[in-house]
Scaffold this motif. Sequence first.
Motif, mmCIF file in Angstrom:
data_model
loop_
_atom_site.group_PDB
_atom_site.id
_atom_site.type_symbol
_atom_site.label_atom_id
_atom_site.label_comp_id
_atom_site.label_asym_id
_atom_site.label_seq_id
_atom_site.Cartn_x
_atom_site.Cartn_y
_atom_site.Cartn_z
ATOM 1 N N UNK A 95 -7.745 13.923 5.659
ATOM 2 C CA UNK A 95 -7.436 13.109 4.624
ATOM 3 C C UNK A 95 -7.909 11.689 4.928
ATOM 4 N N UNK A 96 -8.520 10.798 3.994
ATOM 5 C CA UNK A 96 -8.987 9.743 4.016
ATOM 6 C C UNK A 96 -7.768 8.841 4.313
ATOM 7 N N UNK A 97 -8.334 7.472 4.840
ATOM 8 C CA UNK A 97 -7.395 6.399 4.940
ATOM 9 C C UNK A 97 -6.686 6.020 3.423
ATOM 10 N N UNK A 98 -5.449 5.577 3.421
ATOM 11 C CA UNK A 98 -4.891 5.295 2.460
ATOM 12 C C UNK A 98 -4.372 6.401 1.764
ATOM 13 N N UNK A 99 -4.401 7.740 2.348
ATOM 14 C CA UNK A 99 -3.933 9.127 1.784
ATOM 15 C C UNK A 99 -2.739 9.292 2.391
ATOM 16 N N UNK A 135 3.531 -5.251 10.803
ATOM 17 C CA UNK A 135 3.076 -6.557 11.105
ATOM 18 C C UNK A 135 2.316 -6.942 10.067
ATOM 19 N N UNK A 136 1.244 -6.008 9.592
ATOM 20 C CA UNK A 136 0.041 -6.182 8.516
ATOM 21 C C UNK A 136 0.692 -6.237 7.105
ATOM 22 N N UNK A 137 2.104 -6.139 7.042
ATOM 23 C CA UNK A 137 2.642 -6.164 5.521
ATOM 24 C C UNK A 137 2.623 -4.798 4.951
ATOM 25 N N UNK A 138 2.129 -3.732 5.572
ATOM 26 C CA UNK A 138 2.228 -2.453 4.967
ATOM 27 C C UNK A 138 3.443 -1.870 5.230
ATOM 28 N N UNK A 168 2.935 -3.318 -4.211
ATOM 29 C CA UNK A 168 1.680 -4.106 -4.153
ATOM 30 C C UNK A 168 0.305 -3.472 -3.786
ATOM 31 N N UNK A 169 0.546 -2.348 -2.869
ATOM 32 C CA UNK A 169 -0.787 -1.692 -2.339
ATOM 33 C C UNK A 169 -1.419 -0.744 -3.526
ATOM 34 N N UNK A 170 -0.790 -0.522 -4.576
ATOM 35 C CA UNK A 170 -1.385 0.273 -5.644
ATOM 36 C C UNK A 170 -1.936 -0.361 -6.646
ATOM 37 N N UNK A 171 -3.120 -0.245 -7.169
ATOM 38 C CA UNK A 171 -3.640 -0.632 -8.261
ATOM 39 C C UNK A 171 -3.693 0.308 -9.556
ATOM 40 N N UNK A 172 -3.517 -0.646 -10.596
ATOM 41 C CA UNK A 172 -3.245 0.408 -11.817
ATOM 42 C C UNK A 172 -4.714 0.239 -12.653
ATOM 43 N N UNK A 194 -4.094 0.207 4.152
ATOM 44 C CA UNK A 194 -3.814 -1.177 4.794
ATOM 45 C C UNK A 194 -5.040 -2.115 5.377
ATOM 46 N N UNK A 195 -5.870 -1.491 5.784
ATOM 47 C CA UNK A 195 -7.126 -2.036 6.279
ATOM 48 C C UNK A 195 -7.687 -2.647 4.930
ATOM 49 N N UNK A 196 -8.089 -1.993 4.186
ATOM 50 C CA UNK A 196 -8.825 -2.752 2.787
ATOM 51 C C UNK A 196 -7.756 -3.643 2.318
#
Length: 293
Positions: free
Chosen positions: A131-135, A173-176, A251-255, A286-288
């Motif tokens: 699975x890719x990052x963000x998944x 720490x990175x806000x995620x 906030x990490x999800x785009x509509x 989180x990285x993106x």
Amino acid sequence: MSRIRVLSYNVRYDNRSDHHDAWYARRDGVIDLVRFHRPDVAAFQEPLPAQRSDLREGLDEYAFVGRGREPGGDGEGCPIAVRTDRWRVVDDGTFWLSETPTEPSSDWDAAHPRIATWASVEPNPSPEGPVRPGSGPLLVVNTHFDHVSPRARRESARLLVERVGALAGDGEPDGSRERSVVFVGDLNSTPGSEPHRILTGRDESHERTDDRVDLRDAVADADVRHGPTTTVTDFVRLIDDRRIDHVLVSPDIESEAVATLADRDDRGRYPSDHLPVLARLRRHSAASMSSSS
């Protein structure tokens, strides 16, 4: 990043007084609508046990979680259905919108007990590789606020922002967070109302805590919006200015796009007294997120 399509649909409870709009006449229309649009996750409000059984039978490519709001699991529910060819449920639960959320209960002058059902879901591994990052895990929360008591809607919103934050996991720490959040349901509240402001962090009277997560209105933020601006019908006509069915996201999800689906059944009527809301969402790793800030 990963994409997910989420549907929120109040299917109306089986009320024999609805006559030709009772569940037996609408059931196939509801199921056909969901099967045609094929969301990754479908969240329903109001179905009684027999209706939940019909939905499971008609939507056999989905795994269902959730229970009814009454002791023993009877009564109306807020089930979440997950497409098994794309996603899997790793954890789930139900709590009550009350001062004793771990047991069947009702508070704040609510006309009925009210619940929220949640599911932590993960994408199935891709045949092409991992699975890719963000998944990673995604928290889906489905609820239905009281239709009578303004106090119940307000306090339910306050309860939910805290519990959703706790379920989503401690901040990094990175806000995620451990889990991204998609929050859906019939809030019996329009945009800008007090419950909506509490959920989206725009109510200054609500005390903030470290573990809460501010949600964003996916409809307001969508790059593309389609369909009526209301979500309530009388089975024949739209009731204006009643957008009370919502999709809110962390906030990490785009509509990318949100549609209020005005599909009619083969009788030429709406299959419910609510229109479903379908959101096409994109989740960033989180990285993106950190690289774009």
